[in-house]
Scaffold this active site. Sequence first.
Site, PDB file in Angstrom:
ATOM      1  N   SER A   1     114.318  40.358 -38.684  1.00 57.34           N
ATOM      2  CA  SER A   1     115.099  41.070 -37.665  1.00 57.34           C
ATOM      3  C   SER A   1     114.297  42.134 -36.925  1.00 57.34           C
ATOM      4  O   SER A   1     113.306  41.821 -36.273  1.00 57.34           O
ATOM      5  CB  SER A   1     116.326  41.652 -38.361  1.00 57.34           C
ATOM      6  OG  SER A   1     117.170  42.277 -37.466  1.00 57.34           O
TER       7      SER A   1
ATOM      8  N   ARG B   1     122.942  58.192 -47.254  1.00 52.48           N
ATOM      9  CA  ARG B   1     123.086  56.994 -48.093  1.00 52.48           C
ATOM     10  C   ARG B   1     121.724  56.329 -48.259  1.00 52.48           C
ATOM     11  O   ARG B   1     120.862  56.459 -47.378  1.00 52.48           O
ATOM     12  CB  ARG B   1     124.087  55.999 -47.486  1.00 52.48           C
ATOM     13  CG  ARG B   1     123.770  55.583 -46.073  1.00 52.48           C
ATOM     14  CD  ARG B   1     124.700  54.510 -45.558  1.00 52.48           C
ATOM     15  NE  ARG B   1     124.306  53.198 -46.025  1.00 52.48           N
ATOM     16  CZ  ARG B   1     123.317  52.477 -45.489  1.00 52.48           C
ATOM     17  NH1 ARG B   1     122.614  52.927 -44.466  1.00 52.48           N
ATOM     18  NH2 ARG B   1     123.026  51.293 -45.979  1.00 52.48           N
TER      19      ARG B   1
ATOM     20  N   THR C   1     117.710  48.245 -46.647  1.00 51.36           N
ATOM     21  CA  THR C   1     116.624  47.414 -46.132  1.00 51.36           C
ATOM     22  C   THR C   1     115.263  48.112 -46.145  1.00 51.36           C
ATOM     23  O   THR C   1     114.255  47.477 -45.885  1.00 51.36           O
ATOM     24  CB  THR C   1     116.903  46.977 -44.670  1.00 51.36           C
ATOM     25  OG1 THR C   1     116.992  48.152 -43.865  1.00 51.36           O
ATOM     26  CG2 THR C   1     118.189  46.192 -44.547  1.00 51.36           C
TER      27      THR C   1
END
Length: 546
Positions: free
Chosen positions: A66, A500, A504
Amino acid sequence: MTDGFKEVLEKSSLHPKPAGLVLQYGTAGFRTNAKQLDHIMFRMGLLATLRSRKTKATIGVMVTASHNPEEDNGVKLIDPMGEMLTATWEDFATQLANTEQKELLAALKDIINKEAINMKLEAEVFVGKDTRSSSASLSQAVLDGVHALGGQSKDYGLVTTPQLHYMVCCQNSHGQYGEATVEGYCSKLSQAFLALSKNASNRTDDQKHLFVDGANGIGAPKLREVESHLKKQLQISIFNDGSRGKLNHQCGADFVKVQQKPPTGVEISPGDRCCSFDGDADRIVYYYTDSRGFFHLLDGDKIATLISTFLKELLVQAGLDLKIAVVQTAYANGSSTRYLEDTMKVIVRCTKTGVKHLHHAAQEFDIGVYFEANGHGTVLFSKTAEEKVQLLAKSTNINDERKRAALLLQNTVNVINQTVGDAISDMLLIEAILAIKGMTVQQWDAIYSDLPNRQLKVTVSDRRVIETTDAERRAVSPAGLQEAIDGLVKKYKQARSFVRPSGTEDVVRVYAEADSQESADALAHEVSLAVHRLAGGVGAEPKPLH
Ligand code: NG1
Ligand code: ZN
């Protein structure tokens, strides 16, 4: 069966696992430096073949990383209706990936037994890849895995991630969703777009013009294929088409969203309507610069607002009573949530980061519009909603306004790739909406004003020490962190902040928004410091942005 396993043994030795390497099937499958992925690819070929036998359906395997840098790569599995792999199988994927070479057969047999898989059944796996230089050999490793277990394969070669999701869904719906070819994809989407565009009043060539940053990835060539079907209803100039620049480098949707500035390699003038895809074309953001040179970003939240407003108006005009909701994550700009709830009066849900969470939440409504702020999203229509729209579009005894709205809804359903966020499909829908509403990008931008915000990353020794609750909006560990964030947020107006662990990258993400950019930047910095101090920061403490 024994023979099959013999082949697995032989072939797996050509794709050996580096001893001790441990990788996790994360939010977006496996993703890391391409050099570490050969054995993962082979094993995901094996796993996809098992998954195909288990579901008695075609499974997809996409090789892409991506928006990550060119040197990285990754892989994710696609379930029968084009959705993300189910959670229990994510665990199998992680187990299989981390099994040392000599235990591989035992690990495979373990999955076969646990899932009671009939190895005599046929299996079919669709494989696709992005334009990374490593993708060719890595997708070959996937195919080797499929063949080693006796599966059939279809190699789609270079496709966008959402195109592969689409193919899998078409195949398993026996053509009901469309034809499982790139040509079929192009013609379904473009026909719907052209039908929608007929409802736009006369537009000048300038108004039809869109500048697209292809992130130097697969989106650019695939958009060219679609463009040839658009009969000049959309006039596209593609930049960063991969002919020169490096993939995702200083360009693409992630760069534009996080840096809040235009990509390099795009020559645009004030007011020009522009958008950026990411490296595998499942994300899109829009933007323009104004006459004073200020940059304006229209992210996933603005896209969700535009689409849901359009759909809500059509439902009213069509007289259809369907429940519509917008699904966001904690990264959604506070102004968008307020606008949607207070002004638009639509239901808003917040889920954890990761498309599968949004997708599932959206499935609970007749029409679920879901978008991550970063531009990944789509619209889901329930079976009932689709049937009601179809029925109304066919009916002959309704007035012109209802008929027009029903046809618009029908074509909207067809232009959308419901399997997953899709930059090309989202772009066509947005362009159609702007044309139909006679709206400029500035008018769209003016629907509400974003709260200034900032995203930062902090490196810690183990990001798992941060545990969150309430759709990731509050940290429950390490002790004292949430209290520290609460204290800092109180110092600023209209402020909000949360942290958080990334799914990835090996970092903790920090998000802050406030009434001014200075405040958002200062808050993001102070929260980063708190994370560094309380969650085991590595290296020097974060420095202020200004
Ligand atoms: P992580 O690294 O878990 O924050 C990022 C994006 C997600 C999602 C995934 C998969 C942000 C803040 N996070 O996840 O929204 O798109 O990548 O690509 O944009
Ligand atoms: Zn992507």
